[in-house]
Enzyme design. Structure first.
Site, PDB file in Angstrom:
ATOM      1  NE  ARG A 174      34.853  46.791 -50.551  1.00  0.00           N
ATOM      2  CZ  ARG A 174      33.991  45.854 -50.161  1.00  0.00           C
ATOM      3  NH1 ARG A 174      34.382  44.896 -49.335  1.00  0.00           N
ATOM      4  NH2 ARG A 174      32.733  45.868 -50.578  1.00  0.00           N
TER       5      ARG A 174
ATOM      6  CB  SER B 232      27.719  53.923 -54.450  1.00  0.00           C
ATOM      7  OG  SER B 232      28.047  52.580 -54.279  1.00  0.00           O
TER       8      SER B 232
ATOM      9  CG  ASP C  93      25.644  51.912 -52.379  1.00  0.00           C
ATOM     10  OD1 ASP C  93      24.712  52.324 -53.102  1.00  0.00           O
ATOM     11  OD2 ASP C  93      26.124  52.595 -51.466  1.00  0.00           O
TER      12      ASP C  93
END
Length: 902
Positions: A524, A588, A642
């Site tokens: 994203r 992450s 994350d």
């Protein structure tokens, strides 16, 4: 004339549909806890939960009490794939003094007969399971226990009503124990109603059979009901056979508009006036008597036999069902009628014979009609339970009236098909239902008990005691300390990586920030606008891009070029290509950081395998790729995990949030640690967020004692064998795979899917974690569980679905408990850091497993509470930790940087 006279006995389809609706309402009343005491249709649970599946085998005994004779049977069931069985029986009379004497005598007699039978069959040295068919209404609380509610038929034994008939039989057998060879013994496993026995016998030959029907001296029906509708029995899983005891339908006046003067007269003259009114309109015990009362009245009114009433017509019970059947025979009916009437000293004319034959037809046709209406109500209920538009099913039938009456069966079938056109019904005649059926129920109970043992054994290693969980918490605490100490950090399995995030948001953050989020199969890019002051807000715009497998597992250069291509698309889409914005990069994967904008990849997880990345600084790789493209420039301020993003997002809302937890595809925790405890970073002032990377907990073998053979299989088949062992027991990415391994094992043992391992069950990864969440949802009926399994190509029975649900429950409960034990170690550490007796703290949580699974969050929270009782932990759901969180970290880093510069 007869038609006019018996007009009320002729029931139109509209009337029958109305009876059907009334019976449906009665069934609902009987099933409800509050309405059952006043319901006439008692809907008694039989505790028979499963139909034969063809894998039953062994030798069984059955005794059958309830008809005009007492019977003992030996049933051999062969597991030869052909579903064959062999029945040997012996009949014993039931003397009047026994069936109208006292209880002890009755059960002694039953035990004597059984012993005699075992002797003739040379079975005295064997220990055999016994099924007891007892064809009277009983209230059961388990399969091998039943309290007699009332005697019916011609039985009236003293001292048995309101007692458990199985324990009476056991006592009688105990007395005789001396006459057995020491090894020989009888084990009463099941108490069965003859109606249920009929369904089970037919169910052995046709697995679609889920209704049993008896139309003989008595009448009754049973069927398989969904457990969630049976208020009288604990539990919502699976199905159970309900013995409707429908003979009492109408005892509350519900059928008064359909009962004729003849029905009323017959009832008044019966042994039990006002009771079993539906049975009195249907069963063969009463139809002959009904015909006699009608003929008597017609004769008195001069419509028959020239008005001459014979003594036979005045004598109760003179006309029996066998007479009615004979008079209705297709060809010889009229000559039979003449013969029978002449024997009764009535001298019939041709017209008399035709009229009498017509009376018989109307009476028996009404019986078939009423029976069909009630049966249609049961079939409709079954179809609605299954949420089907059309249903194929089989009804197992027994009883003299159905078997011997020349037209009854045909009429019943025809009317049922007319009333429920959307049910394709097969009627299957039961052979020795009450005897073989009891053996079948016993065989199924035997199979289920053996299966239960095996399933419990397979799932036992997943049940963790409080002691074990405490041990896990203490071991996690030890590993956390190793990771913080300089001399043990290198070999620690829980890496305790410093993130260089040294503060949480204070509300003064503002500006435009870009965030990148790479952590799974999607990538994203976000633009985040933060406003401070009174109108504090965070607004986000984002775009999602897929990462193809060939890029996840290609070269590092290809991966970062793809990422930069996505950023370029987004900047163009938002019209901000020219601005040099501060950027937070959520990455992450485990990174070792030397500062907030430097992150060296320790190793790939979650299916990524891009080459030339491990040991490299991911921020440099991103800068290189931006330079190669040469279209725009960005200020990369922070590389973010994350989990840290999750903590920051919640910290923006609640300053007490100092822990971040992810329970999703992966599993991880971060928390604010005192600088003085972090030996691998210079300085003792303030705090820094530590990314524990706790998924590696246990890689040194410290939790091997709780790893099962299934965990080992999942680990060996994974991309990184021997690594991330704790994560493989707690995270969404692996739970479905553990479930699949257990299902394969249970199928190999013949406990699931008829022992057939389907192609789809052999496929790794077929069992996604979202299916676990769906299967375990309390709102889901087993029917929907079966649908999910069907989507996976697993053709399951109702019993299979229960087992699959249980397996999913065991695996996800253990995951939540282990996760809770780890988290308890962290909150206890926070409490000790602060030096307080009692800690109040907030944990920011994200991840699909925590958010979507119906029980995970509850079990996790309960475990933390149990293992860290001095900590009051609030769980706060994070909204977009990896996007919004990354922007907030960037904003906090900018703020702290500016303060530093000043």
């Amino acid at each position: 004339q007869v038609d006019r006279y018996l007009y009320h006995m002729r029931l139109s389809d509209d009337v029958l549909l109305d009876v059907m609706a009334r019976f449906q309402a009665e069934m609902v009343k009987g099933l409800g806890r509050d309405t059952n005491p006043t319901a006439t249709v008692k809907m008694l649970p039989s505790f028979v939960r499963s139909l034969p599946d063809g894998s039953e085998k062994g030798d069984f005994l059955a005794v059958d009490l309830g008809g005009s004779q007492f019977r003992a049977h030996q049933v051999k069931v062969f597991d030869d794939g052909k579903q064959s069985s062999q029945l040997e029986s012996k009949f014993y009379p039931t003397p009047k003094e026994v069936i109208q004497g006292n209880g002890a005598e009755l059960f002694d007699y039953v035990a004597d007969c059984l012993l005699d039978f075992m002797e003739t069959k040379n079975l005295k040295h064997k220990k055999l399971p016994l099924g007891f068919t007892f064809s009277f209404p009983c209230k059961q609380t388990k399969l091998e226990e039943g309290v007699l509610l009332a005697w019916t038929k011609h039985f009236k034994v003293r001292g048995v009503q309101d007692t458990d008939v199985v324990s009476s039989l056991r006592k009688a057998l105990q007395k005789h124990k001396a006459s057995f060879v020491p090894a020989g013994d009888v084990d009463v496993l099941a108490l069965v109603n003859d109606t249920v026995g009929t369904m089970m016998t037919c169910g052995y030959d046709d697995q679609r059979c889920e209704v049993g029907l008896i139309i003989g001296t008595g009448t009754n029906a049973c069927y398989m009901e969904e457990m969630r509708h049976i208020d009288l029995v604990e539990g919502d899983e699976g199905r159970m056979c309900i013995n409707t005891e429908w003979g009492a339908f109408g005892d509350d006046g519900a059928l008064d508009d359909l009962r004729t003067e003849f029905d009323r007269e017959l009832d008044l003259g019966s042994l039990n006036p006002g009771k079993q009114l539906f049975e009195k309109m249907i069963s063969s015990l009463y139809l002959g008597e009904l015909v006699r009362l009608i003929l008597l009245k017609m004769t008195k009114e001069g419509l028959l036999f020239n008005g001459k009433v014979s003594t036979a017509l005045l004598t109760k019970g003179k006309i029996e069902m066998k007479h009615v059947s004979a008079m209705e025979k297709y060809k010889e009916g009229l000559s039979n009628t003449k013969e029978i009437l002449t024997e009764l000293n009535l001298f019939p004319s041709e017209e008399d014979c035709i009229a009498v034959q017509h009376v018989c037809t109307i009476v028996s046709f009404r019986s078939a009609n009423l029976c069909a209406a009630a049966l249609a109500a049961i079939l409709t209920r079954l179809r609605e339970n299954k949420k089907l538009l059309r249903m194929r099913t089989t009804v197992g039938i027994d009883g003299g009236l159905y078997k011997t009456h020349p037209q009854y069966a045909k009429r019943l079938h025809k009317v049922v098909r007319r009333l429920v056109p959307n049910c394709d019904v097969r009627f299957l005649l039961s052979v020795s239902g009450s005897g073989k059926g009891a053996a079948m129920v016993t065989a199924v109970a035997y199979r289920l008990a053996a299966q239960r043992k095996q399933i419990d054994a397979a799932l036992a290693p997943f049940l963790l005691s409080l002691e074990t969980l405490r041990e896990v918490k203490n071991k996690m605490r030890t590993e956390l300390e190793y990771g913080l100490k300089r001399e043990t950090q290198a070999s620690a399995t829980v890496k305790m990586l410093p993130t260089y995030v040294c503060g949480t948001p204070d509300g003064t953050e503002k500006g435009k920030f870009l965030a990148l989020d790479l952590g799974g199969t999607n990538f994203r890019v976000l633009l985040v606008k933060i406003r401070s002051g009174r109108r504090r807000s965070v607004r986000m715009y984002n775009k999602i891009f897929a990462i193809p497998l060939e890029i996840m597992q290609g070269t590092g250069e290809e991966l970062f070029d793809h990422i930069v291509q996505c950023i370029a698309d987004f900047l163009e889409y938002m019209g901000i290509k020219g601005a040099r914005l501060p950027l937070g990069f959520t990455f992450s994967f485990p990174c070792r950081q030397a500062s907030i904008d430097k992150g060296t990849l320790v190793g790939w997880t979650k299916g990524f395998k891009a080459t030339d990345c491990v040991g490299e600084d991911v921020v440099d790789m991103l800068r290189e790729a931006i330079r190669r493209r040469n279209e725009f420039d960005l200020d990369i301020v922070a590389v973010v995990n994350d989990t840290v993003g999750t903590m920051m997002t919640c910290g923006y809302e609640d300053p007490n949030c100092e822990i971040g937890l992810i329970a999703g595809t992966g599993s991880n925790v971060c928390y604010m640690e005192d600088m003085k405890n972090i030996e691998i970073v210079e300085g003792n002032e303030g705090k820094m967020c530590i990314n524990t990377e706790w998924g590696g907990f246990g890689d040194n073998g410290c939790i091997d004692n709780i790893r099962t053979k299934y965990d080992k299989e999942v680990d060996e088949g994974s991309l990184n064998p021997g690594k991330q062992r704790y994560e493989k027991m707690t995270s969404g990415m692996y739970l479905g795979e553990i479930v699949r391994q257990i299902l394969i094992d249970l199928t190999k043992q013949g406990l699931l899917f008829r022992g057939q391992i389907s192609e789809s069950l052999r496929k790794r990864g077929i069992f996604e974690t979202k299916f676990l969440s769906q299967i375990e949802s309390d709102r889901l009926a087993l029917l929907q569980v079966r649908r999910i399994l069907q989507q996976l190509g697993l053709d399951s029975t109702c019993e299979d679905s229960i087992i699959v649900k249980e397996v999913c429950g065991a695996v996800s409960k253990r995951a939540a408990q282990l996760c809770g034990a780890g988290l308890a170690a962290i909150v206890e550490k926070k409490r000790e850091n602060r030096g307080v007796e009692h800690l109040q703290i907030t944990v920011g949580v994200d991840g699909t497993l925590y958010k979507l699974h119906p029980h995970f969050s509850r079990v996790l929270q309960e475990t933390v509470k149990e293992l860290a009782p001095q900590c009051d932990v609030t769980f706060m759901l994070s909204e977009d930790g990896s996007g919004k969180g990354a922007a907030l970290i960037t904003a906090v880093a900018k703020r702290l940087h500016n303060v530093g510069q000043k």
